[in-house]
Design an enzyme around this catalytic site. Sequence first.
Site, PDB file in Angstrom:
ATOM      1  N   GLY A  28       0.566  -0.941  -0.091  1.00  0.00           N
ATOM      2  CA  GLY A  28       0.419   0.334   0.033  1.00  0.00           C
ATOM      3  C   GLY A  28       0.828   1.208   0.240  1.00  0.00           C
ATOM      4  O   GLY A  28       1.933   0.747  -0.457  1.00  0.00           O
ATOM      5  N   HIS A  34       4.572   1.515  -7.893  1.00  0.00           N
ATOM      6  CA  HIS A  34       3.221   0.462  -7.687  1.00  0.00           C
ATOM      7  C   HIS A  34       2.789   0.549  -8.961  1.00  0.00           C
ATOM      8  O   HIS A  34       2.099  -0.364  -9.838  1.00  0.00           O
ATOM      9  CB  HIS A  34       2.341   0.573  -6.536  1.00  0.00           C
ATOM     10  CG  HIS A  34       3.066   0.542  -5.132  1.00  0.00           C
ATOM     11  ND1 HIS A  34       3.923   2.081  -4.021  1.00  0.00           N
ATOM     12  CD2 HIS A  34       3.482  -0.105  -4.552  1.00  0.00           C
ATOM     13  CE1 HIS A  34       4.257   1.033  -3.338  1.00  0.00           C
ATOM     14  NE2 HIS A  34       4.698   0.336  -3.742  1.00  0.00           N
ATOM     15  N   GLN A  58       7.168  -9.846   7.707  1.00  0.00           N
ATOM     16  CA  GLN A  58       8.589  -9.821   7.635  1.00  0.00           C
ATOM     17  C   GLN A  58       8.916  -8.537   8.014  1.00  0.00           C
ATOM     18  O   GLN A  58      10.239  -7.676   7.246  1.00  0.00           O
ATOM     19  CB  GLN A  58       7.905  -9.231   5.950  1.00  0.00           C
ATOM     20  CG  GLN A  58       7.472  -8.042   5.822  1.00  0.00           C
ATOM     21  CD  GLN A  58       7.050  -8.005   3.603  1.00  0.00           C
ATOM     22  OE1 GLN A  58       6.685  -8.734   3.613  1.00  0.00           O
ATOM     23  NE2 GLN A  58       7.791  -7.176   3.118  1.00  0.00           N
ATOM     24  N   GLN A 152      12.333  -3.937  -9.542  1.00  0.00           N
ATOM     25  CA  GLN A 152      13.606  -3.907  -9.835  1.00  0.00           C
ATOM     26  C   GLN A 152      13.652  -3.371  -7.860  1.00  0.00           C
ATOM     27  O   GLN A 152      14.905  -3.548  -7.728  1.00  0.00           O
ATOM     28  CB  GLN A 152      14.045  -3.521 -11.310  1.00  0.00           C
ATOM     29  CG  GLN A 152      15.705  -3.969 -11.002  1.00  0.00           C
ATOM     30  CD  GLN A 152      16.825  -2.512 -12.330  1.00  0.00           C
ATOM     31  OE1 GLN A 152      15.831  -2.552 -13.529  1.00  0.00           O
ATOM     32  NE2 GLN A 152      17.267  -2.391 -11.431  1.00  0.00           N
ATOM     33  N   LYS A 153      12.800  -1.860  -8.365  1.00  0.00           N
ATOM     34  CA  LYS A 153      13.248  -1.307  -6.756  1.00  0.00           C
ATOM     35  C   LYS A 153      14.294  -2.269  -5.890  1.00  0.00           C
ATOM     36  O   LYS A 153      15.165  -1.824  -4.820  1.00  0.00           O
ATOM     37  CB  LYS A 153      12.358  -0.628  -6.580  1.00  0.00           C
ATOM     38  CG  LYS A 153      12.394   0.172  -5.032  1.00  0.00           C
ATOM     39  CD  LYS A 153      13.437   1.331  -5.098  1.00  0.00           C
ATOM     40  CE  LYS A 153      13.259   1.754  -3.897  1.00  0.00           C
ATOM     41  NZ  LYS A 153      13.062   1.068  -2.746  1.00  0.00           N
ATOM     42  N   ASP A 154      13.096  -3.614  -5.403  1.00  0.00           N
ATOM     43  CA  ASP A 154      13.397  -4.197  -4.770  1.00  0.00           C
ATOM     44  C   ASP A 154      14.972  -5.822  -4.996  1.00  0.00           C
ATOM     45  O   ASP A 154      13.869  -7.073  -5.249  1.00  0.00           O
ATOM     46  CB  ASP A 154      12.167  -5.071  -3.047  1.00  0.00           C
ATOM     47  CG  ASP A 154      11.798  -3.844  -2.810  1.00  0.00           C
ATOM     48  OD1 ASP A 154      12.501  -3.602  -1.912  1.00  0.00           O
ATOM     49  OD2 ASP A 154      10.651  -3.604  -3.440  1.00  0.00           O
ATOM     50  N   VAL A 180      11.084   3.292 -11.273  1.00  0.00           N
ATOM     51  CA  VAL A 180      10.506   4.328 -11.125  1.00  0.00           C
ATOM     52  C   VAL A 180      10.793   5.278 -10.794  1.00  0.00           C
ATOM     53  O   VAL A 180      11.091   5.588  -8.698  1.00  0.00           O
ATOM     54  CB  VAL A 180       9.189   4.499 -11.681  1.00  0.00           C
ATOM     55  CG1 VAL A 180       8.316   6.340 -11.734  1.00  0.00           C
ATOM     56  CG2 VAL A 180       8.315   3.313 -12.239  1.00  0.00           C
ATOM     57  N   SER A 190       7.598   4.118  -0.741  1.00  0.00           N
ATOM     58  CA  SER A 190       6.510   4.155   0.253  1.00  0.00           C
ATOM     59  C   SER A 190       7.267   4.909   1.018  1.00  0.00           C
ATOM     60  O   SER A 190       6.516   5.513   2.162  1.00  0.00           O
ATOM     61  CB  SER A 190       5.769   3.508   1.060  1.00  0.00           C
ATOM     62  OG  SER A 190       5.246   2.742  -0.261  1.00  0.00           O
ATOM     63  N   ARG A 191       8.733   4.693   2.527  1.00  0.00           N
ATOM     64  CA  ARG A 191       9.271   4.983   2.919  1.00  0.00           C
ATOM     65  C   ARG A 191      10.269   6.879   2.819  1.00  0.00           C
ATOM     66  O   ARG A 191      10.154   6.993   3.964  1.00  0.00           O
ATOM     67  CB  ARG A 191      10.420   4.504   3.587  1.00  0.00           C
ATOM     68  CG  ARG A 191       9.928   3.224   3.893  1.00  0.00           C
ATOM     69  CD  ARG A 191      10.999   1.950   4.811  1.00  0.00           C
ATOM     70  NE  ARG A 191      10.961   0.781   5.771  1.00  0.00           N
ATOM     71  CZ  ARG A 191      10.476  -0.047   5.020  1.00  0.00           C
ATOM     72  NH1 ARG A 191      10.432  -0.400   3.518  1.00  0.00           N
ATOM     73  NH2 ARG A 191       9.459  -0.815   5.634  1.00  0.00           N
TER      74      ARG A 191
HETATM   75  P1  AMP Z   1       6.532  -2.401  -1.192  1.00  0.00           P
HETATM   76  O1  AMP Z   1       4.961  -2.013  -1.217  1.00  0.00           O
HETATM   77  O2  AMP Z   1       7.243  -1.676  -1.144  1.00  0.00           O
HETATM   78  O3  AMP Z   1       5.430  -3.956  -0.643  1.00  0.00           O
HETATM   79  O4  AMP Z   1       6.813  -2.603  -3.573  1.00  0.00           O
HETATM   80  C1  AMP Z   1       5.588  -3.117  -4.050  1.00  0.00           C
HETATM   81  C2  AMP Z   1       6.336  -3.614  -5.141  1.00  0.00           C
HETATM   82  O5  AMP Z   1       6.017  -2.186  -6.049  1.00  0.00           O
HETATM   83  C3  AMP Z   1       7.613  -4.555  -5.268  1.00  0.00           C
HETATM   84  O6  AMP Z   1       7.836  -5.219  -6.068  1.00  0.00           O
HETATM   85  C4  AMP Z   1       8.337  -2.693  -5.448  1.00  0.00           C
HETATM   86  O7  AMP Z   1       9.416  -3.368  -5.997  1.00  0.00           O
HETATM   87  C5  AMP Z   1       7.739  -1.954  -6.513  1.00  0.00           C
HETATM   88  N1  AMP Z   1       8.251  -1.095  -5.982  1.00  0.00           N
HETATM   89  C6  AMP Z   1       8.300   0.311  -4.483  1.00  0.00           C
HETATM   90  N2  AMP Z   1       9.075   1.053  -5.689  1.00  0.00           N
HETATM   91  C7  AMP Z   1       9.022   0.988  -6.400  1.00  0.00           C
HETATM   92  C8  AMP Z   1       9.764   2.268  -8.269  1.00  0.00           C
HETATM   93  N3  AMP Z   1      10.586   3.123  -7.814  1.00  0.00           N
HETATM   94  N4  AMP Z   1       9.434   1.317  -8.982  1.00  0.00           N
HETATM   95  C9  AMP Z   1       9.014   0.007  -8.665  1.00  0.00           C
HETATM   96  N5  AMP Z   1       8.284  -0.814  -8.705  1.00  0.00           N
HETATM   97  C10 AMP Z   1       9.131  -0.214  -7.589  1.00  0.00           C
END
Ligand code: AMP
Length: 283
Positions: A28, A34, A58, A152-154, A180, A190-191
């Site tokens: 979220g 996202h 996690q 790819q961010k993670d 992105v 999100s952080r």
């Molecule tokens: P999260 O909500 O942080 O668990 O992220 C959910 C998904 O969004 C994960 O697969 C992340 O790698 C992806 N994500 C988060 N930030 C970015 C970003 N800046 N660019 C592309 N994908 C992202």
Amino acid sequence: MLLHTIKEVREKRQEWKGLKVGLVPTMGALHAGHLSLIKKAKETCDKVIVSVFVNPIQFGPAEDFDKYPRTLEKDYELCTKEGVDIVFAPSPNEMYGAGQKLSNDTLTYVCPPFFYVNKLCGKTRTGHFDGVCTVVLKLFNIAQPDFAFFGQKDAQQAVIIKKMVKDLNVPVEVIQCPIVREESGLALSSRNKYLTEEGRKEALVLSKILNNIKSCYKKGITDIDALKETAYGFLNEKHDLEYLEILNKNTLEEQEKADDDSIALIACRVENVRLIDNMYLGG
Ligand code: AMP
């Protein structure tokens, strides 16, 4: 449609027999990163499910589970605008069972291999990837998607999920989407919400270091230590570097020399906010 229970998602999935279903797992607080995953899912699939779940297992005990931003109403609105078919936002009790103690004493966990976990984020975030793989496999079993979209961010997470899917013969195709960034170069996260205006400027150090490593590589430097050392010119007392590594992007193995399959990965605290970023050196 906003659904909170596993039963409702299963019922919808049954109705979608024969259609290509995509899942975008998120925690979220949705941003353009996202949304890029959601757009890719919309392009690829007939139906798209976005999960919004801040997964307690996690997060380590000293991490930000309680204060992690929760903005479901706004997330749902954004998903609706993108044409998402289901936003699945379960409670921890719905996911793990009311009264279930969230520990590997009593709960079945998916534990990815030590080789992939004992480095980068896994070094300081003990158990993090067990929690990620466990929830992702549960989401796969609940939504039964044909495709799942990760950023790819993670990068370490994406490699580990692909490995889990391969090793456990999970019938899901994992699609990885590029990072992105803001125009400034800051990778969306999100952080980033935890940062002050000043902190956001300081946070540019991550992308600056990665861009510089990439341009040094393009100029012909392939010695890994020499590439990593170029970071020191950018760091000051406002940056608390956790790691900077250059590894093979597919296997996370160390390399003798950087090559077109290398990825540079960084984790750094700014204003005590733990930020991560990475960049492929080839391409
Ligand atoms: P999260 O909500 O942080 O668990 O992220 C959910 C998904 O969004 C994960 O697969 C992340 O790698 C992806 N994500 C988060 N930030 C970015 C970003 N800046 N660019 C592309 N994908 C992202």
